[in-house]
Scaffold this active site. Structure first.
Site, PDB file in Angstrom:
ATOM      1  N   ASP A   1      35.891  -2.432  96.213  1.00  0.00           N
ATOM      2  CA  ASP A   1      35.110  -3.385  95.395  1.00  0.00           C
ATOM      3  C   ASP A   1      33.833  -2.627  95.193  1.00  0.00           C
ATOM      4  O   ASP A   1      33.560  -1.496  95.816  1.00  0.00           O
ATOM      5  CB  ASP A   1      34.695  -4.569  96.436  1.00  0.00           C
ATOM      6  CG  ASP A   1      33.603  -5.405  95.805  1.00  0.00           C
ATOM      7  OD1 ASP A   1      33.895  -5.781  94.828  1.00  0.00           O
ATOM      8  OD2 ASP A   1      32.670  -5.912  96.648  1.00  0.00           O
TER       9      ASP A   1
ATOM     10  N   ASP B   1      29.992  -3.721  94.553  1.00  0.00           N
ATOM     11  CA  ASP B   1      28.753  -4.544  95.026  1.00  0.00           C
ATOM     12  C   ASP B   1      29.074  -4.817  96.523  1.00  0.00           C
ATOM     13  O   ASP B   1      29.898  -5.790  96.739  1.00  0.00           O
ATOM     14  CB  ASP B   1      28.280  -5.513  94.440  1.00  0.00           C
ATOM     15  CG  ASP B   1      28.103  -5.329  92.802  1.00  0.00           C
ATOM     16  OD1 ASP B   1      27.403  -4.065  92.726  1.00  0.00           O
ATOM     17  OD2 ASP B   1      28.804  -5.557  91.968  1.00  0.00           O
TER      18      ASP B   1
END
Ligand code: MG
Ligand code: ZN
Length: 175
Positions: free
Chosen positions: A10, A12
């Site tokens: 991922d 953020d």
């Protein structure tokens, strides 16, 4: 063709420092909010040395929501592209678009698996939210959550304190 293992990341909250707004983790919206987490470049290199593909799979709806301009987003993306990822998949859609790629749907992971011949059952997704853990489960790979104050209640296959600890966990499971 022999299938390869991958680590999905991922953006953020894993690669980039999340910005808390009203207690919720969000993406940076301004250049002065954008910060890549420490040691990310070295950690990605190390994971590559274990033989894993390194693939970024990220929801980025904030341009569509008007939180930042495409120009600002591309400025941030230019730094992301300097990191040693093998591939990058981005979903720019909002929830209203009802696309197949936005996590928690597994679309980006499945597309990557097809493109790179990935053995999903022996691959991992490292994230910080429920969407990441659910996308991993839906794709049939293992989920690793990087613990943060906002994700204590969530379910995942593994939980770690930081990206480097995720790397150690992967190394122990591989070797
Ligand atoms: Mg995140
Ligand atoms: Zn999408």
């Amino acid at each position: 063709m022999k299938k390869r293992r991958a680590i999905f990341f991922d953006r953020d909250g894993v690669i980039v420092t999340p910005i808390l707004r009203n207690g919720k983790p969000t993406a940076p919206w301004r250049r002065d909010e954008f910060q890549i987490e420490v040691d990310v470049h070295q950690i990605l290199s190390l994971i590559g040395s274990f033989g894993f593909l390194r693939i970024l799979v990220t929801n980025q709806p904030d341009i569509a929501y008007g939180h930042l301009s495409p120009r600002e987003w591309r400025w941030m993306q230019s730094y992301i592209e300097q990191l040693p990822f093998d591939d990058i998949f981005v979903c720019f859609h909002t929830r209203a678009d009802d696309c197949l790629c936005k996590k928690p749907k597994p679309g980006m992971l499945l597309e990557a698996a097809k493109k790179w011949h990935i053995d999903l059952a022996h691959s991992y997704m490292i994230g910080d939210t429920d969407a990441d853990a659910k996308a991993a489960a839906a794709a049939g790979c293992k989920s690793i959550l990087v613990e943060a104050p906002y994700n204590k209640e969530l379910q995942s296959d593994y939980k770690v304190n930081c990206l480097f600890d995720a790397t150690l966990l992967i190394q122990n499971n591989v070797l």
